[in-house]
Design an enzyme around this catalytic site. Structure first.
Site, PDB file in Angstrom:
ATOM      1  N   ASP A   1       7.079  -3.869  -0.187  1.00 24.42           N
ATOM      2  CA  ASP A   1       6.695  -2.759   0.667  1.00 24.42           C
ATOM      3  C   ASP A   1       5.911  -1.752  -0.176  1.00 24.42           C
ATOM      4  O   ASP A   1       5.904  -1.831  -1.403  1.00 24.42           O
ATOM      5  CB  ASP A   1       7.962  -2.128   1.259  1.00 24.42           C
TER       6      ASP A   1
ATOM      7  N   LYS B   1      -1.845  16.431  16.464  1.00 19.77           N
ATOM      8  CA  LYS B   1      -2.307  15.796  15.223  1.00 19.77           C
ATOM      9  C   LYS B   1      -1.997  14.309  15.302  1.00 19.77           C
ATOM     10  O   LYS B   1      -1.050  13.884  15.993  1.00 19.77           O
ATOM     11  CB  LYS B   1      -1.627  16.418  14.007  1.00 19.77           C
TER      12      LYS B   1
ATOM     13  N   ARG C   1      -3.215  10.040   2.685  1.00 22.73           N
ATOM     14  CA  ARG C   1      -2.826   9.750   4.065  1.00 22.73           C
ATOM     15  C   ARG C   1      -3.406  10.864   4.928  1.00 22.73           C
ATOM     16  O   ARG C   1      -3.065  12.043   4.762  1.00 22.73           O
ATOM     17  CB  ARG C   1      -1.311   9.694   4.183  1.00 22.73           C
TER      18      ARG C   1
ATOM     19  N   LYS D   1       6.469  -9.129   8.622  1.00 24.28           N
ATOM     20  CA  LYS D   1       6.837  -9.256   7.214  1.00 24.28           C
ATOM     21  C   LYS D   1       7.736 -10.469   7.001  1.00 24.28           C
ATOM     22  O   LYS D   1       7.522 -11.264   6.082  1.00 24.28           O
ATOM     23  CB  LYS D   1       7.546  -7.985   6.740  1.00 24.28           C
TER      24      LYS D   1
ATOM     25  N   ASP E   1      12.625  -0.785   0.640  1.00 19.34           N
ATOM     26  CA  ASP E   1      13.586   0.315   0.550  1.00 19.34           C
ATOM     27  C   ASP E   1      14.044   0.832   1.900  1.00 19.34           C
ATOM     28  O   ASP E   1      14.936   1.684   1.957  1.00 19.34           O
ATOM     29  CB  ASP E   1      12.960   1.481  -0.229  1.00 19.34           C
TER      30      ASP E   1
END
Length: 971
Positions: A316, A492, A521, A689, A709
């Site tokens: 990840d 946003k 980001r 995944k 995680d």
């Protein structure tokens, strides 16, 4: 599990439920081990025609094996039991007609009213804040006639559809319930107290439904050992048949076959499984006690050697490669951008907005330069205010030892305030607005309070909140400024969706791409002013759409579209998720070890690509092929052909394109992707995944390791051959579901290069010697029977046969779990050693055949030598051959050891001492007076040297002319 249906839940009255619901208990099934083969052997000794000796010679070894194996599995299961008990024993307060009652989470039922306090983990409750508005106290909830209608349990954790109805008034009250009214499992309440009604329990929890059942992982090494055991069993059957055939199948030949199967049963070593299991426990203990990887936990003690055979590592990004600690880096207004070195200018603009009068001078008297400066200042202020309002952050006040919580909350004490939010991105944005002068000091369900640089408190009423979802990729809020009465809609979101919502501009797409390439980001912030009439019209339609049970999402989206149009673009924000410590050298180590690393993330393509470059997952010299978005089979075919023409380049692909490729061209895509030095999958769903891990295992046959995680990584971790959880800010769900748990990504290097490699090599050496030990004594038995007319008579009886594989040779052989070819520092410095181990398997069929030939040679020498040199007494044959066998085994271990440990020396001496001491009690099998003679000593010495010396010479010559790769590193 029956059909899942929608449900009506009466508040505080579980007895009114319409159907039976599962208990709120989570558990894992216990697993047991039975070795049927050796059990049948032991049982056969109850048959007189098949008995070869005392019963204890078969039942004692079997009992020891079963006891140790069950003990090891019991330890794992007990640990699992206590983890389950910890989850199921959380205490909650339940409202009842008798008052507040303490109840364990395992006793919670659908319909119970539960109180969840601050920083307390919720266990699947549904919060209905609106019902509190109609009650004078909490216990009134039990008196009112109200219920919640909820949709059927499903795996969608981002949406919820339900309604709250109260029927005891003059007119029924209906309220819409959505994802914002829910608290899923393990949710932590940041502030205040929540009262909720339980809707789902047990296996109907969405977190449980999203998690695949953990499979009982069996290591590849164990499968290989099982395969070799089958070969040995086949050899046992063949040898037994040959021995009877040489008797021309005379008499009751079928009984003779069974007796030979029992007599030569040591060909299949009963102690192999228990030695390997004990070795795994030692390897796991070594990992946990390694001071250089503190906090590492081994949750699956059955597969430590798997860590030494990894070919693909799937990781990840957020929280695994990065710290999940967001730092605000960029504010972009289109014509001007502010970085970390110019934030003082932003602070100055915000300060001037609240200190200067709105109309300082007539416009005619203001110079042009001042007009421009004032325009930029107002734009900066409007952008900062929007960022300070559009979020889901809650300021929480805690006692700091000087100021208590109530006083701190009343005076908005800065030193006592911490920010709580579902995303670290949100917290970083609010912390940044605080640093430039506009501070979030208070928030509840209906209002927000901001403090200006001058200390003035600005109050805003929250009219509507539109939470972020993975489908919408944006969030919004409608607030009313209490000082002016203005109603403003702030929003946003990601640039891909916001580009079609904001007014036309010529810089949004370009600047978003630039910031993403820097690893930031990006969020697009916009606003829209509303009149009172516009808002009232929107609210009526929005509330009506939310009350719908069927097609609610579609109806709400239709209403929102009328609001989300021609919005004013305010700014772009860029936050950076910093890399974890030593991520770059760790990835370089893995790459040099021959491990291919794939990064699977939910982030956007540009951010994922930049992080991959920054972490050196993709090296500066490597070309990158960015897979273009495809939606049809034809587009996928063309893009795959374009990709096929490129060589040695990293692949970057989105989850949507990946889904199309796997649907139509699964084999072709996986073939091309496996040739890439690195692969980055962005916008990847949790199920994708796990699917990628599964396809890698099926298509390549190589071992995979998944690292993550968060809860969205659990399926991938459980699907992989080795799952590693990183304990991070997203909780312990991944680390608890993993086979191994680490505190930092950098520990993965040592876990694989040192412990994985050592565990694999040691397990191979241990299994080789256990097989060698069993084949030697079986060869001697075969030679003995052949010489004496193929009689099915045991050569060694009683304690001799038990002691040989236990006290006489167990300690030296098992001490091989401490052997190592190079120091741990060398293994970390030269990861190519790991690659060599992947290429040359230490337990290949070739190696197995060599050890079989060695065992046959030594067993034959020991038996024929004893018979050629004996006096005429059978007990002399037993004494010479058995003593030579013990010494040969001890010498073979000593010649194999590469790095001596003091426990190895103790093991050798202890085994020899045990044998010498036991001779006093073995007079029934060995002539004690004969072993004290010179004749016995020289005969044993000669036989032992003949069996071992040629092998030592061959080993010396091989190391001299064809040394292993690590030999130069040890000198």
């Amino acid at each position: 599990m029956g059909e899942l249906r929608p449900r009506t839940v009466w508040l505080g009255h579980p007895e009114k439920r319409e159907q039976r619901y599962p208990r709120n208990v989570l558990f894992n099934q216990f697993k047991y081990f039975f070795n049927l083969y050796f059990l049948l052997l032991a049982c056969s000794q109850f048959v007189n025609e098949l008995r070869l000796g005392a019963l204890y010679t078969y039942w004692v070894p079997l009992g020891v094996v079963l006891f140790i194996t069950i003990l090891r599995e019991a330890v794992d299961e007990i640990r699992c039991y206590f983890r389950d008990k910890e989850v199921n024993s959380q205490i909650y307060s339940k409202l009842s007609t008798r008052g507040t009652v303490k109840v364990k989470s395992s006793g919670i039922q659908v319909g119970d009213l539960i109180i969840v306090e601050k920083v307390m983990s919720a266990f699947i409750i549904l919060e209905n804040a609106q019902c509190l508005l109609y009650c004078k106290c909490l216990y009134d909830l039990l008196q009112i006639r109200s219920y919640v209608y909820a949709e059927e349990p499903n795996i969608d954790i981002h949406n919820f559809i339900g309604t709250f109805t109260r029927e005891d008034g003059d007119h029924p009250v209906n309220e819409s319930l959505s994802i914002e009214n829910t608290l899923w499992a393990s949710t932590v309440v940041a502030s205040g107290t929540v009262v909720g009604v339980v809707i789902y329990t047990g296996r109907e929890l969405r977190s449980v439904m999203n998690t695949s059942n953990p499979r009982n992982k069996v290591g590849l090494f164990d499968l290989e050992v099982n395969c070799l055991t089958k070969i040995l069993f086949g050899a046992l059957v063949v040898v037994s048949m040959v021995m009877v055939a040489l008797q021309h199948f005379a008499g009751r030949w079928y009984l003779q076959i069974l007796r030979f199967l029992l007599l030569l049963s040591h060909i299949v070593p009963i102690s192999l499984r228990v030695n390997l299991d004990m070795g795994k426990m030692v390897f796991s203990w070594m990992i946990k006690k390694d001071s250089k990887i503190p906090g590492t936990v081994v949750r699956a003690s059955t597969i430590p050697e798997q860590l030494g055979r990894i070919s693909y590592l799937l990781t990840d990004k957020t929280g695994t490669l990065t710290q999940n600690e967001m730092v605000f880096r960029r504010l972009h207004l289109g014509t001007v951008a502010y970085g970390m070195d110019s934030m003082d200018e932003v602070q100055s603009h915000v300060f001037s907005a609240y200190t200067q009068p709105a109309h300082d001078h007539p416009a005619s008297r203001v110079p042009a330069a001042t007009k421009v400066r004032k325009t930029i200042s107002s734009r900066v202020h409007e952008a900062v205010k929007a960022i300070a309002l559009v979020h889901n952050v809650t300021p929480v006040y805690e006692s700091n030892g000087v100021t208590d919580q109530a006083e701190a909350e009343q005076h908005y004490e800065d030193t006592c305030r911490v920010y709580q939010a579902s995303s670290p991105d949100e917290v970083s944005l609010v912390q940044w607005t605080e640093s430039v002068g506009l501070t979030l000091v208070g928030r509840d369900q209906s209002s927000i309070q901001l403090r200006t640089p001058t200390g003035q408190i600005l109050n805003f009423t929250i009219l509507q909140i539109f939470p972020f979802t993975y489908e919408s990729k944006r969030m919004g809020i409608i607030v009313r400024d209490e000082s002016t009465g203005e109603i403003t809609f702030y929003m946003k979101g990601a640039d891909v969706v916001m580009a079609g919502i904001v007014q036309y501009n010529d810089w949004l797409e370009e600047e978003c791409g630039n910031m993403a390439r820097e690893g930031l980001r990006v969020l697009v912030v916009s606003k829209k002013s509303l009149t009172e009439e516009q808002y009232q019209d929107f609210e009526a339609r929005y509330v009506q759409a939310k009350l719908s049970v069927h097609d609610r999402s579609l109806k709400v989206a239709t209403v929102m579209e009328s609001l989300e149009m021609e919005m004013e673009l305010l700014c772009l924000t860029g936050v950076e998720d910093q890399l974890q410590t030593d991520v770059r050298p760790t990835l370089e180590t893995l790459r040099n070890a021959g491990i291919k690393v794939w990064m699977l993330t939910g982030d956007k393509l540009e951010t994922a690509t930049c992080t991959a470059k920054n972490a050196h997952l993709i090296t500066r010299s490597q070309d990158i092929h960015i897979f273009r978005p495809v939606t049809t089979r034809g587009e996928a075919h063309l893009e795959l052909n374009a990709f096929r023409r490129k060589h040695d380049c990293a692949l970057v692909i989105s989850g949507d394109s990946l889904e199309v490729c796997l649907k139509y061209y699964e084999y072709e895509f996986m073939e091309l992707a496996c040739q890439c030095p690195a692969v980055v999958c962005c916008r990847c769903a949790p199920t994708q995944k796990a699917q990628i891990v599964r396809l890698l295992q099926e298509r390549t046959g190589k071992l995979t390791c998944a690292v993550g995680d968060g809860g969205n990584d659990v399926s991938m971790i459980q699907e992989a051959d080795c799952g590693v959880g990183v304990e991070g800010k997203e909780g312990k769900q991944a680390s608890l579901a993993a086979d191994f748990s680490v505190t930092q990504f950098k520990h993965l290097g040592r876990l694989l290069m040192v412990h994985g490699r050592n565990s694999y090599k040691r397990s191979a050496a241990l299994s080789q010697f256990v097989i060698h030990r069993s084949l030697c004594i079986s060869t001697m038995q075969t030679v003995f029977s052949s010489v004496f007319f193929f009689a099915s008579v045991p050569l060694y009886q009683g304690f001799l046969i038990i002691g040989y594989s236990t006290v006489y040779t167990m300690f030296p052989v098992f001490s091989l779990v401490l052997d190592k070819d190079v120091k741990s520092e060398v293994a970390m410095l030269y990861p190519e050693l790991y690659k060599d181990l992947l290429k040359g398997r230490p337990l290949s069929y070739k190696t197995f055949l060599i050890w079989v030939l060695i065992s046959i040679y030594q067993g034959s020498i020991l038996m024929y030598g004893a018979m050629l040199l004996f006096d005429s007494e059978f007990v002399h044959i037993v004494a010479i051959s058995f003593t030579s066998l013990i010494l040969t085994e001890l010498l073979m271990v000593a010649l194999t050891i590469q790095t001596w440990h003091w426990l190895m020396i103790v093991g050798e001496l202890l085994s020899l001492a045990c044998y010498i001491a036991s001779l006093v009690f073995l007079h029934a099998f060995i002539d004690v007076y004969f072993i004290a003679t010179v004749s016995f000593l020289w005969k044993v010495t000669v036989i032992t040297l003949v069996s071992c010396l040629p092998l030592y010479i061959l080993k010396y010559l091989r190391r001299r002319f064809s040394p292993p790769s690590y030999s130069k590193l040890t000198t």
